[in-house]
Design a protein around this motif. Structure first.
Motif, mmCIF file in Angstrom:
data_model
loop_
_atom_site.group_PDB
_atom_site.id
_atom_site.type_symbol
_atom_site.label_atom_id
_atom_site.label_comp_id
_atom_site.label_asym_id
_atom_site.label_seq_id
_atom_site.Cartn_x
_atom_site.Cartn_y
_atom_site.Cartn_z
ATOM 1 N N TYR A 1 0.978 -1.509 -0.350
ATOM 2 C CA TYR A 1 0.227 -0.254 0.015
ATOM 3 C C TYR A 1 0.611 1.299 -0.297
ATOM 4 O O TYR A 1 1.717 1.270 1.304
ATOM 5 N N TYR A 2 0.345 2.399 -0.478
ATOM 6 C CA TYR A 2 1.297 3.306 -1.506
ATOM 7 C C TYR A 2 1.893 3.874 0.216
ATOM 8 O O TYR A 2 2.591 4.874 0.721
ATOM 9 N N TYR A 3 0.847 4.403 1.377
ATOM 10 C CA TYR A 3 1.517 4.658 3.057
ATOM 11 C C TYR A 3 2.713 3.529 3.177
ATOM 12 O O TYR A 3 3.325 4.696 3.645
ATOM 13 N N ALA A 4 2.631 2.737 3.133
ATOM 14 C CA ALA A 4 3.901 2.312 3.472
ATOM 15 C C ALA A 4 5.279 1.952 2.848
ATOM 16 O O ALA A 4 6.156 2.592 2.901
ATOM 17 N N PHE A 5 5.142 2.302 1.190
ATOM 18 C CA PHE A 5 6.175 3.001 0.705
ATOM 19 C C PHE A 5 6.814 3.891 0.826
ATOM 20 O O PHE A 5 7.476 4.972 1.233
ATOM 21 N N LEU A 6 5.627 5.239 0.928
ATOM 22 C CA LEU A 6 5.858 6.316 1.760
ATOM 23 C C LEU A 6 6.351 6.330 2.772
ATOM 24 O O LEU A 6 8.046 7.144 2.820
ATOM 25 N N ALA A 7 6.441 5.395 3.637
ATOM 26 C CA ALA A 7 7.085 5.253 5.065
ATOM 27 C C ALA A 7 8.455 5.640 5.353
ATOM 28 O O ALA A 7 9.758 5.731 5.533
ATOM 29 N N GLU A 8 8.480 4.758 4.045
ATOM 30 C CA GLU A 8 10.354 4.189 3.714
ATOM 31 C C GLU A 8 10.217 5.272 2.979
ATOM 32 O O GLU A 8 11.847 5.316 3.148
ATOM 33 N N LEU A 9 9.901 6.331 2.186
ATOM 34 C CA LEU A 9 11.389 6.927 1.182
ATOM 35 C C LEU A 9 11.058 8.446 2.927
ATOM 36 O O LEU A 9 12.071 8.833 3.035
ATOM 37 N N HIS A 10 9.836 8.258 3.268
ATOM 38 C CA HIS A 10 10.712 9.219 4.375
ATOM 39 C C HIS A 10 12.030 9.182 5.424
ATOM 40 O O HIS A 10 13.094 9.468 5.481
ATOM 41 N N ARG A 11 12.263 7.795 6.042
ATOM 42 C CA ARG A 11 12.883 7.060 6.850
ATOM 43 C C ARG A 11 14.518 7.162 5.564
ATOM 44 O O ARG A 11 14.591 7.000 6.659
ATOM 45 N N ARG A 12 14.357 6.869 4.915
ATOM 46 C CA ARG A 12 15.445 5.965 4.074
ATOM 47 C C ARG A 12 16.135 7.725 3.807
ATOM 48 O O ARG A 12 16.832 7.979 3.102
ATOM 49 N N LEU A 13 15.648 8.538 2.568
ATOM 50 C CA LEU A 13 15.549 9.736 2.565
ATOM 51 C C LEU A 13 15.843 10.416 3.681
ATOM 52 O O LEU A 13 16.664 11.687 3.432
ATOM 53 N N ALA A 14 15.273 10.441 5.220
ATOM 54 C CA ALA A 14 15.063 11.581 5.536
ATOM 55 C C ALA A 14 15.325 12.979 5.361
ATOM 56 O O ALA A 14 16.702 13.818 5.376
ATOM 57 N N PRO A 15 14.455 13.543 4.808
ATOM 58 C CA PRO A 15 14.317 14.762 4.470
ATOM 59 C C PRO A 15 14.393 15.920 5.091
ATOM 60 O O PRO A 15 13.904 15.569 6.163
ATOM 61 N N ARG A 16 15.083 17.275 4.736
ATOM 62 C CA ARG A 16 15.354 18.157 5.933
ATOM 63 C C ARG A 16 13.926 18.934 5.939
ATOM 64 O O ARG A 16 13.870 18.815 6.910
ATOM 65 N N ALA A 17 13.188 18.463 4.892
ATOM 66 C CA ALA A 17 11.894 19.961 4.507
ATOM 67 C C ALA A 17 10.748 18.957 3.776
ATOM 68 O O ALA A 17 11.431 18.150 2.615
ATOM 69 N N TYR A 18 9.521 18.532 4.079
ATOM 70 C CA TYR A 18 8.906 18.124 3.349
ATOM 71 C C TYR A 18 7.658 18.636 2.661
ATOM 72 O O TYR A 18 6.950 19.685 4.235
ATOM 73 N N LEU A 19 6.932 18.707 1.870
ATOM 74 C CA LEU A 19 5.756 19.270 1.174
ATOM 75 C C LEU A 19 4.431 18.193 0.628
ATOM 76 O O LEU A 19 5.292 17.349 -0.114
#
Length: 255
Positions: free
Chosen positions: A2-20
């Motif tokens: 599910y796309y929420y789980a994929f987005l969670a991995e993007l946040h965890r591994r990219l560690a963005p400084r700022a998110y839009l």
């Protein structure tokens, strides 16, 4: 996946400084963020528990990005990750991408939701199905034709896919320079001419395979500089080809 789980991995591994995030709805996708975030939606009703320093704006993206300093809520830090999930109509997704790239870092990633309709009916501009993508899929052809400098990957998350766009160039004005002609061609009447290749999903990455590759680590390590885009696209192509195969190298779908 599910796309929420994929987005969670993007946040965890990219560690963005700022998110839009454009298009909040109930906050389900925003709940995956853990950094300073800007979230825009004229009619959000948040029921999810948020775990980030979030600036919420009950307005349209057009109104938000017309303000003098759209990066004021982040202290001037450009966005390293953006999720576009507003109105499911081509013209809104198109404008939102232009805005997002302009205020992104060169190593940033912009993610579109709902780019892989499973039928022509799901892709209709006039909604008449339960699941609905609208005609956001048109961004694939636009980016292929007008922005071949970008790295674009289709990811087969449930229910209707994501599109990852990176190797960004915030100074590039090609899309805004051709805005009227692009809108005239790609805002099409129903039924939508969805490319068969897109419906068949022959070049769509399974999400687990992308997460098993080193692509996100390549992005996380990338330098944030005006010249980073060209080098980054090459690194992305190399990573995808090496770990996933040449068939999935960054490309977009044309009609």
């Amino acid at each position: 996946m599910y796309y929420y789980a994929f987005l969670a991995e993007l946040h965890r591994r990219l560690a963005p400084r700022a998110y839009l995030e454009i298009g909040i709805r109930d906050g389900g996708s925003l709940a995956q963020a853990h950094c300073r975030s800007v979230a825009i939606d004229p009619a959000y009703v948040i029921t999810a528990e948020l775990d980030a320093d979030v600036a919420l704006f009950r307005t349209t993206s057009d109104e938000y990005f017309s303000r003098p300093d759209p990066l004021a809520p982040t202290g001037g830090t450009p966005f390293d990750l953006t999720f576009i999930d507003g109105l499911h109509l081509f013209e809104f997704a198109f404008r939102d991408f232009i805005y997002a790239e302009r205020y992104s870092s060169t190593r940033g990633v912009i993610v579109f939701d709902d780019v892989l309709p499973r039928s022509v009916d799901e892709a209709a501009r006039q909604r008449h199905t339960d699941a609905w993508t609208g005609d956001v899929y048109g961004m694939l052809e636009v980016l292929a034709r007008y922005r071949p400098d970008l790295a674009v990957l289709q990811v087969g998350t449930r229910p209707t896919g994501l599109l990852l766009v990176t190797a960004l160039d915030p100074a590039n004005t090609t899309l805004s320079d051709h805005f009227d002609e692009i809108l005239a061609e790609f805002r099409r009447p129903d039924p939508q001419p969805v490319p068969p290749l897109l419906l068949d999903r022959l070049t769509v990455l399974p999400p687990h395979r992308l997460l098993e590759s080193d692509l996100l680590e390549v992005l996380a390590r990338a330098a944030d500089s005006p010249d980073a885009g060209v080098d980054l696209r090459g690194l992305i192509t190399e990573s995808v080809t090496r770990t996933l195969g040449a068939d999935f190298a960054p490309a977009t779908v044309s009609g």
